[in-house]
Structure formats: structure tokens, C-alpha cells
Design an enzyme around this catalytic site. Structure first.
Site, PDB file in Angstrom:
ATOM      1  N   GLU B 231      84.212  58.643  35.738  1.00 61.58           N
ATOM      2  CA  GLU B 231      85.075  59.678  35.175  1.00 61.58           C
ATOM      3  C   GLU B 231      85.312  59.347  33.717  1.00 61.58           C
ATOM      4  O   GLU B 231      85.224  58.178  33.333  1.00 61.58           O
ATOM      5  CB  GLU B 231      86.430  59.666  35.879  1.00 61.58           C
ATOM      6  CG  GLU B 231      86.375  60.130  37.304  1.00 61.58           C
ATOM      7  CD  GLU B 231      87.709  59.944  38.028  1.00 61.58           C
ATOM      8  OE1 GLU B 231      87.786  60.360  39.181  1.00 61.58           O
ATOM      9  OE2 GLU B 231      88.642  59.383  37.422  1.00 61.58           O
ATOM     10  N   HIS B 273      92.188  62.164  37.580  1.00 54.88           N
ATOM     11  CA  HIS B 273      92.881  60.937  37.977  1.00 54.88           C
ATOM     12  C   HIS B 273      93.643  60.320  36.812  1.00 54.88           C
ATOM     13  O   HIS B 273      93.407  60.659  35.655  1.00 54.88           O
ATOM     14  CB  HIS B 273      91.860  59.919  38.499  1.00 54.88           C
ATOM     15  CG  HIS B 273      91.353  60.238  39.865  1.00 54.88           C
ATOM     16  ND1 HIS B 273      90.033  60.252  40.165  1.00 54.88           N
ATOM     17  CD2 HIS B 273      92.009  60.581  40.996  1.00 54.88           C
ATOM     18  CE1 HIS B 273      89.878  60.588  41.440  1.00 54.88           C
ATOM     19  NE2 HIS B 273      91.068  60.791  41.960  1.00 54.88           N
ATOM     20  N   ALA B 298      69.563  53.806  33.065  1.00 56.16           N
ATOM     21  CA  ALA B 298      69.996  54.359  34.348  1.00 56.16           C
ATOM     22  C   ALA B 298      69.523  55.802  34.476  1.00 56.16           C
ATOM     23  O   ALA B 298      69.229  56.462  33.472  1.00 56.16           O
ATOM     24  CB  ALA B 298      71.517  54.306  34.456  1.00 56.16           C
TER      25      ALA B 298
END
Lengths: 399, 606
Positions: B231, B273, B298
């Protein structure tokens, strides 16, 4: 993170021995008039009046006035109270004494993963913002206190000389103590000034962010947290916040004017991916919403009603991942009730509803949603075999 | 293989109801993978010394509750892991207690809203001790086929659907608890499932970050690739990227970060969050994190929707290179036993009901009396006597009947403090007994000699009328078979000193011009008996009885009218004594006739 306005922020600094100018926060000119009769410093010195609201660039907006006498300050209060800036109405003004000074410095403490970082610079105001490389830092590991020698080293490193080294190190130590004991996440004083009258370093301004989660151990946090949004919360947002504060689990709601895609997803994580998906496809969010932690159905119902009341919406995204313990049937029951109420009130005309969800009692919950079709709702229901955000693709396919 | 949680993991749960619920979920998983329950103890001071019953299959396992972690590990030395379900204000103390216990190597905290400072202190303390502190706000940790810590994995059906009963090849690390299940599900649909999935919690500074777990996954040969779900906010994803890019890694890394919507939101508006907050100077945005992960090599799908296909691609490569083999699924898995309710819903069992009711039902949103919703009765002007009619005789009585009942109740509500019932209640009230018990003491007095003759009077008057007996036949029958006529006779009242309540009731009922065969017969009986002896008059019990039989109430319900009415009085007497703060009372010796033998010597015991 919870932002605290200047007044209570300075109050916390004063509590930990940091010199701050005399100040009062008033809600009317009459109040300041009375305070002026009671306090010599208001009558004798020069004053600064600032709108006491969570507003940026107050100076440009004419909401900061300097060099006033008491009558001038009273006039400034009269002028500022009631001023409308965006969605914020000025309701408080902070009056503080002007501290005559020549030099301005900078000091801050911020939360970092390892603990906290103390920042100092020997310039302040706008100068430090444009010369960020002049800021020197000292990392203090969690549970540790900064040694005075280390503080003095950083202060020296920042270019302070002579007796100012000890003074600035003392100031930084006090700011750290305030930060550490008040569960702060960010404290910034810009500028720190040396008061000509007694040579003490004084905090002229305070940016204070506290950890709202720690409120339980601070009975003296009797102030309201300011909206972090750069705007005041709306009535609907405040109503959902009030519900959120008293239930198990959570419901969240933020309005975004001008959007046409309404959001009613589950989960603090998934909700942001849903929002991302809308934005990625060029859609316009009408709100942010989220429910999680198996909240009671009535709370979800209240949230649904707010979402259905958003103006100009075309789609409602009732998304969600595969829940761990949130009861899908129960929470969907709340959403369904909310939809029914909205429809009875003449809302949801021309609005298409998109559902995707998994979790405990998913079959029953999805079945109940599907049954809404028979009640005349324009609704499409998908289960776990449809990837999370595909309903957004489908909803916005016509765009 | 897996990381963090395996078949040797033994757990203490610190917490109350939420912890017990987690234990239930964990037991479901243990049942699925045919392992014994991995929860050995609870620590919850308010319930120390008690036990919690955890369903396992169709049985129950008793798990003890201790006051401290030290006690728990002393009795259960195999414990090596603690799950903390303690409120945010006490969570740090609980977490520290667990970390300081030498048996415990892993502490995972589920509590949300823990102050940032506390989370940092816990994380630092764990690192100092060489232990793992996971969370706060962690949904838990699950290793497929081996161990579940917390509610991660969701309901039983989901455990099966997501193939969590056996190992796959993908590791999962998420901040979001809700998304952990989604990723596990995706890994099972687009690939061969997971090894271990970890919720690290959505706070800004979780106790353990991606890197620590990536290192562990790198050392776990079964794990071939790891999915991280990040996030915006903080720098954990950047650190993960830095770790991945630093050297050649065995595991593949697939990463996705939420928060791109932030770029097109009004300035300053943030959500998600607690940890999902962009840094002061713009660092920590979804874009910068995604870029960092990409630069490190990645795989970063552009959207969440593209994550499944990206995982599939990695899996296909692994298959092709022979690093993983296709898994043959077991043909049968244990089915979680259903509760009786669930089985009934599925038409799988028949249950013989224990009781049967015909009068009332409150399974809906309000009570229904003999089928009528209580609110509707109220709103349509019905009254308490109508409720009595519905619940005692299953019929909606008329307005006139209701008025008669109302009068009966009003006239019988109380009869002063001296009668057996009231006296017993007062005596109990003075002894400091509570209302329910003191009123019950008064009600216990109701019987053949006090207030309890209504049913019997009704029964015999009805018998006479039903059998068309004459008064003489009736009296002869009663004398032979029953004894004194119930409802006839009064201790103090007589024909010359009549009972005003009886006169009032009889006059009112007679004024209505309704058929009252029982009352008429009872009055005829009185004519005869009172002529023989002055006080053999129709008393209030007999009058009520005759009238109520005439109204059609079943004989067995008749005493109920007196009991109901007198309860009003008895409650009044109890409250009255309470209000006066009455003292304990006892009989005076002069009120007792001590008709006892004189003092005598006790003979030796034989």
C-alpha cells in the site's frame, strides 16, 4: 495521524517547558475584548491574529494579520470569524503576542521506523523550505533518549555557534521530550526565534500530529482533532464517523464531489484497489467507503444510505475480497436494507449496482443480492470466480 | 516446508472472546489437515482457572485459561507461539509478556489501533531478543497443510476451495487482512497454491516487514515465488525492492501496490489503512513503490486484475523448468460436521421437538400472541384483558368480556396486609429478600384456604349446570363426594354484612343482560346455604369463578385470575416495605401459645 491546531499544539509544547508566546483562542470579538481587559500583554504588546482552522496558505487568504494593537486585533477577529474558505467556515481566531526577533531557526521531530528523527536548521520560515539540505538530522532509536552531546553535535553541524549551540540543543531536547511523552507522530516548529527581550528561544508556530490511537492514555487531550483533509468533514462523513467510533469493526465514508462512480467495498485494503481500478479506467470516484471487521448490519445499512444519496452517480461498486470473518450474509443484509430504503425514497434511478464478494456465508449473501433483481433493482452479482476488480471493468465498459 | 508456522507450532492465545473465536477457526483447520489442535492454552486474567471448550470435528476440546503467559508455558512447555487478542490499551503489556517468555519465539498481534510507539517498542524488543513480533493489526499467518494462526483463511469452505489442506509453491505477504485471503485464492486458482501466507498488518510501522519474511522464504526450498501486496505510505515496499535487487535471489518476486487513485484525488485527501499515508515530501506513493519494485526486477502487474495472470505465468515457467510438479489433489477431504440448525436447513436431519407451544411466538421482530402481533393489538386499542384472553384461552375476547375481566382484576388486586399472601410477602421483604422471591412467597400461600378456590368453585358449579342438577341434588352430591362447596362461605362476611366486591360484580354482570347460568346457579346455592348458616354466602372466589365460567374460560385457568390480580398487590407490599426500609420482624413471645412440655433431662444415648 491526527492533526491538532496551533492553539492546543502550543499548549502541549508549553506543558513540556518550551517557551511559546502568550496566546488566546477566541470565537468572537467580544470575547477578545473581555480578555483584553483581563490581560496586560494583550493591551501593551503588538499582536498577531490568525484564523485558527486547518487551512493552508492563510497568509495569502488574508487570514493572518500582524503588528496589531488590541483594537486592531478585535477588528481582525470581527473580519475573520464567519469567513468561508472552501468548505471551511472560520469559527476561531488565535491571538498571540508578537515576539520581536532577528534570526529564525527550524526544529522538528518526526516518527521513523527505527524510532524518531530530530531535525534542526539554522534558518527558518520559507528559507528552510527552499534550503532543505541545511536541515541536519539525529536518529533516536525507539525507547532511547538523545544524549546532550549528540544533540549539540547536530546543532553545531547545522551551523549554530557560540552560546546558541546549547540553547538550540536544549530546545530540541525539550521538543523530543514533548514528542515522546505525547505520542506525537510529527512536531514541527517553524520558526524558532530568539526573543530579544530575554534571549530565550521561543516556538512561534506549531505543527502537531498526534497518534489518535494513543488517546486512551492522554486524559488531557481535550481538544478536537482537525480534519486531515485540508477541508472540514461533511455532515454525512461526521455521521458515519460517529457510528464508526461506537461499533465493533469499522465503517468509513469520504465524499468526493463531482464523481459518478460510487464505492461501497469491503476491507481497508481491497477498497483502495477498487478505487485504483476506477481511476485507472478513467472513471471518477464519487466517494471513498469501506466496511470491515464484521460490523453490525445496521452500521453497513447507514453507510449504504449515504452512498445511495451521493448526487449524480451512475454505478455503485459493492466489491470485496474473500472475507476472513466478516459475515457476508449479515453485512449484505444491511446493504440490501439500505438499497431498499434508498429506492423507497426515490433514489437509485438509473443507477446500476455491481456486486462481487466471498467469505463466510457467501452463497446466502450473494443469493440475497441476486434476489434484488426481482424487486426492480438494476444489479449484477458475481462470486469469487470473478476476479476482484473485474466488476469495475464491467461497470465502466461503456465509457 | 513453510516458514514461521508449521506442524510443531504450539500456541497460547492471549485474550477473551475474540481469541476463543480464533481458536475455533484454528481447530477447523487442524481438523481439515488431520492434526491435533495447536492451541494449548489461553491467557486471560479475568477467566483464569476456567477452561474454554473448542469444537473439533463433532467433539469438544477443553483448553485451560491461565492468568499469565509464564503459567501457561510452565504447564505446556511445547508452546512456542503467542497470538495476542488483547485490547489496544493493554496490548503492549501483553505482547511484552509473551516476548519475555523464553519458550515463545513468535508473537503475532491481531489487535487494531495500537499506538505507533507501542508497536515500535514491541518490534525493537523482539529484534533485541532475536524473536519475531508480527503485527499489530495482523489477520494472522497460515502455512498450507501445516498450521493456522488466527482467522486468516476464513471459513471452512474457503480453506478447501483455496487448497489450504496441502502445500503449494507461493509465499504471500500482505498488509491487508482481507486481501490475504484473496491472494491465497488467486494462488490456488492460477497456480498450485501457497506455502505460507502472512498478514503483517496495515499499520505504518509493523513489527516485522517484508524483508525479514522474504529472507525466510528465500531459505525455504518449497517456496518458489512470493507475492507481496503493498500500500502507499511508509517505505516497506521500497525496502523489499532494495532487498530483492541487491543480489541474485532464488525466489521470484511478484509485487503490487495500491494507492494510484491518490494521484487523481483532491490534494490532501487520503484513505485506506493507518499506514496508507504518503510521506511529507511525496515519498511512499504507489507509483514510486511500484517503480522501485520494477527496477529491482520484480514482476509488477499494472492492475490488481492482472495479478492472477501474472502468477499463472510464473507458475507455468516453474512447471516448464521442472521446479514444480503438477499436484494430484486428494480424492476426499474431511467434511466439517454441521450444526443441528445447518443440517436441518439442508434437510439432512429430523429433530423431534422437545416442547410444543400453541400460544405465542417471538422469533420475529416482536412477540405474536396467538398469531396477533403485539404492536398491532396495541395500536388497534386492545387492552391487557385481551392479551389474557389470547394467552389463556386462545381467543380474542369482546370489549364487554374485557371490561368484566378488568373489574375482576381491579377488585382482587389486594386485600390488605393481614391475609396470608400479603403477610408472607411482607415478612420476606422485612427479612431483606428480593422482590421475585418475596412475591413468590406470597403466591405460595394461594391454595385451598386462601384465594385458591376459584378453579374448584368453577369446576363444581359448571358440573352442576352441565348436568342440569337442582340445588338440592348438587348440595347432596357435594356433601357425599367432595365436602364443603368451594366458593361458598366467608370467615367474617354474612348475608347481613355482605361482601361489597361480590355485590359490585354481580350487579355489573347482571346489568349487561347476558346469559350467566353458572352465576345464577351459584346465587341459588347461596340462598339455600345462607339460610342454613349466616356466613355460608357466595364469596368473591365463587363469584369470579361462576362469571368466568359463564364467559367461557377453561376451568384450569380460573385460579390464574386471582394469582394475576393479587400479584399486583404483593408487588405493592414488597415495594412498600422497601420504601420504608423496614426492619427484620419476628413474632413476640406473647403471640405464641407455648404448649410445650416442661424442661426435662435428656436420657443417655442408646
Amino acid at each position: 495521524m491526527a492533526k491538532v491546531l496551533e492553539g492546543p499544539g502550543m499548549g502541549l509544547m508549553k506543558k513540556w517547558g518550551i517557551h511559546v508566546p502568550n496566546y488566546v483562542v477566541v470565537t468572537s470579538a467580544e470575547e477578545l475584548d473581555k480578555l483584553g481587559q483581563a490581560n496586560d500583554w494583550l493591551k501593551q504588546g503588538k499582536l498577531v491574529a490568525k484564523a485558527h482552522e486547518a487551512l493552508g496558505s492563510r497568509f495569502k487568504l488574508g487570514l493572518v494579520k500582524v503588528g496589531l494593537d488590541l483594537q486592531g486585533a478585535i477588528a481582525a477577529v470581527k473580519e475573520m470569524i464567519g469567513r468561508q474558505v472552501g468548505s471551511i467556515t472560520v469559527s476561531q481566531v488565535i491571538i498571540s503576542e508578537m515576539v520581536s526577533h532577528t534570526e529564525e531557526y527550524y526544529c522538528a521531530v518526526k516518527s521513523v521506523r527505527e524510532g524518531s528523527e530530530i531535525l534542526v536548521a539554522n534558518c527558518g520560515g520559507v528559507e528552510v523550505e527552499s534550503n532543505w539540505d541545511r536541515v541536519k538530522r539525529l536518529l533516536v532509536e525507539i525507547g532511547q533518549q538523545p544524549a546532550h552531546e549528540e544533540l549539540e553535535r547536530v546543532v553545531k553541524d547545522a551551523g549554530f555557534t557560540g552560546p546558541l549551540i546549547k540553547k538550540m540543543a536544549d530546545f530540541a531536547a525539550k521538543l523530543f521530550t514533548c514528542f515522546d511523552n505525547e505520542d506525537a507522530q510529527y512536531l514541527e516548529v517553524n520558526p524558532v526565534v530568539m526573543r530579544e527581550s530575554d534571549g530565550e528561544l521561543v516556538a512561534l508556530d506549531a505543527v502537531t500530529l498526534l497518534d489518535a490511537d494513543a488517546k486512551f492514555r492522554h486524559p488531557d487531550w481535550n481538544f478536537q482533532f482537525a480534519a486531515e483533509f485540508g477541508r472540514a468533514y461533511t455532515k454525512n462523513e461526521l455521521e458515519i464517523m460517529a457510528i464508526d467510533s461506537k461499533i465493533k469493526g469499522s465503517v468509513k465514508f469520504i465524499e468526493i464531489p463531482g464523481g459518478d462512480t460510487a464505492m461501497l467495498p469491503a476491507g481497508g485494503g481491497a477498497s483502495v484497489y477498487y478505487s485504483d481500478a476506477v481511476v485507472a479506467l478513467g472513471g471518477k470516484l464519487a466517494n471513498y467507503a469501506e466496511y470491515s471487521g464484521d460490523p453490525p448490519d445496521w452500521a453497513v445499512e447507514a453507510l449504504t444510505e449515504k452512498v445511495c444519496s451521493l448526487p449524480g452517480i451512475k454505478n455503485i461498486i459493492v466489491g470485496g475480497a474473500i472475507a476472513n470473518f466478516t459475515d457476508v450474509k449479515k453485512t449484505f443484509g444491511g446493504i440490501i436494507n439500505g438499497f431498499r430504503k434508498a429506492k423507497a425514497d426515490g433514489k437509485l434511478k438509473g443507477v446500476k449496482i455491481w456486486v462481487r464478494r466471498g467469505g463466510p456465508r457467501e452463497k446466502e449473501g450473494l443469493e440475497a443480492m441476486r434476489a434484488l433483481k426481482e424487486e426492480g433493482f438494476d444489479i449484477e452479482v458475481f462470486d469469487r470466480y470473478t476476479p476482484l476488480t473485474d466488476i469495475v471493468d464491467k461497470a465502466l465498459a461503456g465509457k | 516446508m513453510s516458514i514461521l508456522a508449521n506442524k510443531e507450532t504450539r500456541v497460547v492465545i492471549q485474550g477473551g472472546p475474540a481469541g476463543v473465536n480464533a481458536a475455533r477457526r484454528m481447530a477447523e483447520f487442524c481438523y481439515l489437515i488431520k492434526q491435533p489442535l495447536n492451541v494449548e492454552a489461553f491467557v486471560y486474567p479475568p477467566e483464569a482457572g476456567k477452561t474454554n471448550e473448542i469444537p473439533y470435528g463433532s467433539g469438544l476440546i477443553t483448553v485451560p485459561v491461565y492468568a499469565t503467559v509464564a503459567e501457561a508455558t510452565k504447564h505446556h512447555p511445547a508452546i512456542n507461539t503467542s497470538l495476542v487478542y488483547i485490547g489496544a490499551d493493554r496490548a503492549m503489556k501483553a505482547g511484552m509478556e509473551a516476548l519475555d517468555d523464553p519458550h515463545i519465539k513468535l508473537v503475532s498481534m491481531i489487535t487494531e489501533g495500537v499506538p505507533e510507539k507501542d508497536a515500535k517498542l514491541l518490534g525493537a524488543h523482539a529484534r533485541k531478543l532475536g524473536k519475531i513480533f508480527n503485527g499489530p493489526s495482523s489477520i494472522g499467518i497460515i502455512s498450507a497443510g501445516a498450521c493456522r494462526l488466527g482467522v486468516i483463511g476464513g471459513a471452512y469452505d474457503n480453506l478447501v476451495l483455496s487448497k489450504l489442506y496441502r502445500e503449494g509453491s507461493f509465499g504471500v505477504i500482505t498488509k491487508s487482512g482481507g486481501l490475504s485471503n484473496e491472494i491465497i485464492w488467486i494462488c490456488s486458482q492460477f497456480a498450485d497454491g501457497i506455502t505460507t501466507a502472512i498478514g503483517i498488518g496495515g499499520d505504518t510501522y509493523p513489527g516485522t516487514d517484508y524483508v525479514t519474511y522474504l529472507e525466510m522464504f528465500e531459505q525455504d526450498p518449497q517456496t518458489k515465488a512470493v507475492v507481496i501486496v503493498g500500500e502507499m505510505g511508509g517505505d516497506l515496499e521500497e525496502r523489499a525492492a532494495e532487498w530483492y535487487g541487491a543480489q541474485k535471489r532464488r525466489i521470484k518476486l511478484i509485487g503490487i501496490v495500491s494507492g494510484f487513485c491518490q494521484e487523481s484525488l483532491p490534494k490532501g485527501m487520503k484513505f485506506g489503512h493507518a499506514g496508507a499515508k504518503e510521506g511529507m515530501k511525496g515519498e511512499g506513493s504507489a507509483r514510486s513503490k511500484s517503480e522501485a519494485l520494477k527496477r529491482a526486477g520484480a514482476i509488477v502487474p499494472p492492475t490488481f486484475g492482472a495479478l492472477g495472470p501474472a502468477i499463472k505465468e510464473v507458475y507455468q515457467e516453474l512447471l516448464k523448468s521442472g521446479q514444480v510438479k503438477e499436484i494430484v489433489e486428494p480424492t476426499s477431504l474431511p467434511k466439517l460436521p454441521k450444526t443441528v440448525e445447518e443440517a436441518m436447513k439442508a434437510d439432512e436431519v429430523i429433530v423431534t421437538p422437545l416442547i410444543r407451544t400453541t400460544i405465542s411466538d417471538d422469533r420475529g421482530d416482536e412477540p405474536y400472541y396467538d398469531g396477533y402481533p403485539a404492536s398491532e393489538l396495541i395500536n388497534k386499542g386492545y387492552d391487557i384483558p385481551h392479551v389474557i384472553g389470547l394467552l389463556w384461552d386462545k381467543r380474542l375476547i369482546s370489549k364487554q368480556e374485557a371490561e368484566i375481566i378488568r373489574r375482576i382484576i381491579m377488585l382482587s388486586a389486594d386485600h390488605g396486609p393481614c391475609v396470608s399472601g400479603a403477610y408472607a410477602t411482607i415478612l420476606a421483604a422485612c427479612a431483606g429478600i428480593g422482590m421475585a422471591q418475596a412475591v413468590a412467597a406470597g403466591l405460595i400461600m394461594i391454595g385451598p384456604r386462601f384465594g385458591g378456590a376459584v378453579t374448584d368453585a368453577g369446576r363444581w358449579f359448571k358440573y352442576a349446570v352441565d348436568n342440569k342438577m337442582s340445588v338440592d341434588e348438587f348440595l347432596a352430591y357435594m356433601k357425599k363426594n367432595v365436602g364443603p362447596v368451594p366458593g361458598i362461605g366467608h370467615r367474617v362476611k354474612s348475608l347481613r354484612n355482605p361482601d361489597k366486591r361480590v355485590k359490585e360484580l354481580v350487579a355489573y354482570v347482571k346489568s349487561l343482560n347476558i346469559k350467566t347460568p353458572c352465576l345464577d346457579f351459584a346465587l341459588q346455592v347461596e340462598q339455600v346455604t345462607a339460610a342454613k348458616k349466616e356466613n355460608l354466602i357466595l364469596n368473591v372466589d365463587g363469584t369470579m369463578a361462576a362469571i368466568l365460567v359463564d364467559l367461557g374460560f377453561p376451568v384450569d385457568s380460573l385460579n390464574g385470575f386471582f394469582i394475576l390480580a393479587r400479584t399486583i398487590g404483593l408487588i405493592g407490599h414488597w415495594v412498600d416495605q422497601k420504601r420504608q426500609d423496614s426492619r427484620l420482624i419476628r413474632l413476640f413471645d406473647y403471640l405464641v401459645n407455648y404448649a410445650v412440655p416442661k424442661r426435662r433431662e435428656v436420657p443417655p444415648l442408646r
